[in-house]
Design an enzyme around this catalytic site. Sequence first.
Site, PDB file in Angstrom:
ATOM      1  N   PRO A  68      43.751  36.804  62.516  1.00 45.61           N
ATOM      2  CG  PRO A  68      45.609  37.902  61.701  1.00 45.61           C
ATOM      3  CD  PRO A  68      44.261  38.138  62.238  1.00 45.61           C
ATOM      4  CD  GLU A  69      41.869  32.818  67.172  1.00 46.10           C
ATOM      5  OE1 GLU A  69      42.077  32.157  68.197  1.00 46.10           O
ATOM      6  OE2 GLU A  69      40.762  32.972  66.665  1.00 46.10           O
ATOM      7  CE  LYS A 107      46.953  34.236  69.121  1.00 46.46           C
ATOM      8  NZ  LYS A 107      46.247  35.169  70.019  1.00 46.46           N
ATOM      9  NE  ARG A 155      39.869  40.511  73.110  1.00 48.22           N
ATOM     10  CZ  ARG A 155      40.422  40.046  71.993  1.00 48.22           C
ATOM     11  NH1 ARG A 155      41.532  39.363  72.051  1.00 48.22           N
ATOM     12  NH2 ARG A 155      39.896  40.281  70.811  1.00 48.22           N
TER      13      ARG A 155
END
Length: 262
Positions: A2-3, A59, A249
């Site tokens: 999910p973005e 989000k 990330r």
Amino acid sequence: MPELPDVEGFRRTLASCAQGHRVARAEVADPGVLHGVTARRLKRDLEGRRFAAPRRHGKWLIAPTDGPTVVLHFGMTGRLVCGADSEPAGRFQRVAFDLDDGHRLGYEDQRKLQGIWLAATDDDIDRIIGDQGPDALSLSRADLDRLLAGRRGRVKATLTDQAVIAGLGNLLGDEILWHARIHPRRTVNSLTDDERDRLHTALREVLRASVRAERVPDDPDWLTGRRDDPDPHCPRCGNPLRRGRIAGRTSLWCPHCQREDA
DNA sequence: CCGTATGTTTCATT
DNA sequence: TAATGAAACATACG
């Protein structure tokens, strides 16, 4: 998963499945996803309530009822599914809302990094979702300039900082920078007017296509389409892509199209 | 056992 | 003050 585009899909799912319907029964299979509310109180406060139109910020999915408001975040592995209440629940279904028409809205999540909150007031909602920048979907060129002004951090870290712009995650950040031909380690204050122009255009185009697909498309002509290749190459120039750690990330970029010095 | 995964928060440090 | 990196959260997979 999910973005922003995925959560926008969940918003549509909730709207078509539950809006205008009453919660006949709320089932909590795993209270580990509940935050600040017990399973007992969730049931007591929501059963009999009717879902209104859901909205999204970044989000976060915000689902008001004629009682309290359900606030949902999907972490890395969460999703929202709509089906018949007779269907067997999936392994990762943590909470389900059985509706008055025989449908069931299920919150599924493998990793339980985020979850579900219950808000009584607008202040509650603000406190739950925390400091959020403007939603990425409605970001004008002037907004972008204003948000980036005075910042000195790396562009990838800034784009994916929810307090600056809400909705962009790791995949979208990489995809947008690749489209804009900007190296993820460039600092925001070093970007030229032309580069900020390209950034804004890329952001809009990547988001438009992604929201339509309800995910970042797994398109071989996009960076994301090469992400899982064992030896990924740039869809634009054919050079090998590079991986590195930025803002905690894994980032993927093309060292030829996205130059660190330029 | 190890590293990795599309997220966020907290903490220490620069 | 801004920014960064590491760790933690919980879980599956190779």
